[in-house]
Design a protein around this motif. Structure first.
Motif, PDB file in Angstrom:
ATOM      1  N   ARG A  47       4.557   1.632   1.764  1.00  0.00           N
ATOM      2  CA  ARG A  47       5.812   2.091   1.158  1.00  0.00           C
ATOM      3  C   ARG A  47       6.505   3.114   2.056  1.00  0.00           C
ATOM      4  NH1 ARG A  47       6.397   0.693  -4.223  1.00  0.00           N
ATOM      5  NH2 ARG A  47       4.511  -0.081  -5.209  1.00  0.00           N
ATOM      6  N   LYS A  48       5.708   4.036   2.585  1.00  0.00           N
ATOM      7  CA  LYS A  48       6.271   5.087   3.440  1.00  0.00           C
ATOM      8  C   LYS A  48       6.855   4.500   4.719  1.00  0.00           C
ATOM      9  CE  LYS A  48       3.236   8.665   1.678  1.00  0.00           C
ATOM     10  NZ  LYS A  48       2.051   9.489   1.920  1.00  0.00           N
TER      11      LYS A  48
ATOM     12  N   THR B 191       0.844  -1.189   0.000  1.00  0.00           N
ATOM     13  CA  THR B 191       0.000   0.000   0.000  1.00  0.00           C
ATOM     14  C   THR B 191       0.884   1.245   0.000  1.00  0.00           C
ATOM     15  OG1 THR B 191      -0.128   0.174   2.407  1.00  0.00           O
ATOM     16  CG2 THR B 191      -1.802  -1.216   1.314  1.00  0.00           C
ATOM     17  N   GLU B 192       0.291   2.384  -0.312  1.00  0.00           N
ATOM     18  CA  GLU B 192       1.048   3.636  -0.318  1.00  0.00           C
ATOM     19  C   GLU B 192       1.624   3.916   1.061  1.00  0.00           C
ATOM     20  OE1 GLU B 192       3.087   6.778  -1.577  1.00  0.00           O
ATOM     21  OE2 GLU B 192       2.034   5.384  -2.880  1.00  0.00           O
ATOM     22  N   SER B 193       0.822   3.741   2.102  1.00  0.00           N
ATOM     23  CA  SER B 193       1.347   3.964   3.453  1.00  0.00           C
ATOM     24  C   SER B 193       2.360   2.886   3.819  1.00  0.00           C
ATOM     25  CB  SER B 193       0.223   4.044   4.487  1.00  0.00           C
ATOM     26  OG  SER B 193      -0.565   2.879   4.459  1.00  0.00           O
TER      27      SER B 193
END
Length: 184
Positions: free
Chosen positions: A40-41, A36-38
């Motif tokens: 990745r962060k 997910t995008e979060s």
């Protein structure tokens, strides 16, 4: 050759996913990842691993927005899926059949096909809604394996704690690995 889908969400605990990737690669298991995008962060923040580096460590990485990717289909041959770490957002969406991204769609298909789905939540504490969602997923066939290591093996480092959880996941995947001392 075994094939595992690995979902990584934005919950803290990316180190577990990194270690699992290392172990599965050692056993020459195909790893199909979706992050997910979060996720990745958090992976970058906690482990210093950018998407380009992650793509070098797995067999294939899929964009989370690509719900038409191969892993979104029941015809994709795989042995299991692990969501590690599993955020309460992902668990809640999956528990209610809301599959708005590739990670939740692949997990939903894994359940639908009767394949092994392992969820590793790291959240603490949990409130009643979290627990109800996890119970609902367990009743649907998922294995809920909270990232809460034991201490009977007398861990001395953070790696010892990570290895215990990853070792337990390997047990469920049928991967022979001795990452921690077992109770005797």
């Amino acid at each position: 050759m075994k094939k595992v889908i690995l979902g990584i969400t934005g919950a803290s605990g990316s180190i577990y996913a990194v270690r699992l990737i290392e172990v599965l690669r050692r056993h020459e298991i195909e790893i199909h990842a979706v992050v997910t995008e979060s996720g990745r962060k958090v992976l970058d923040y906690e482990c210093g691993i950018a998407p380009e580096e992650l793509s070098r460590r797995v067999t294939k990485i899929y964009p989370n927005g690509d719900v038409s990717a191969a892993i979104a289909s029941g015809s994709f041959r795989m042995d299991a899926m692990v969501i590690l770490p599993c955020s309460m957002r992902a668990a809640g969406a999956l528990a209610h059949g809301v599959t708005g991204d590739l990670l939740t769609r692949a997990a939903d298909v894994t359940l639908k096909e009767g394949r092994s789905l392992i969820l590793v939540p790291r959240e603490t504490p949990m409130h009643a809604i979290h627990l109800e969602n996890l119970l609902r997923l367990a009743r649907a066939g998922a294995v809920v394996m909270p990232a809460s290591p034991g201490f009977y093996h007398r861990p001395e480092t953070a790696d010892d704690l990570v290895n215990m959880i990853v070792g337990k996941i390997c047990d469920r995947l049928g991967v022979e690995e001795e990452l921690f001392s077992r109770w005797r």
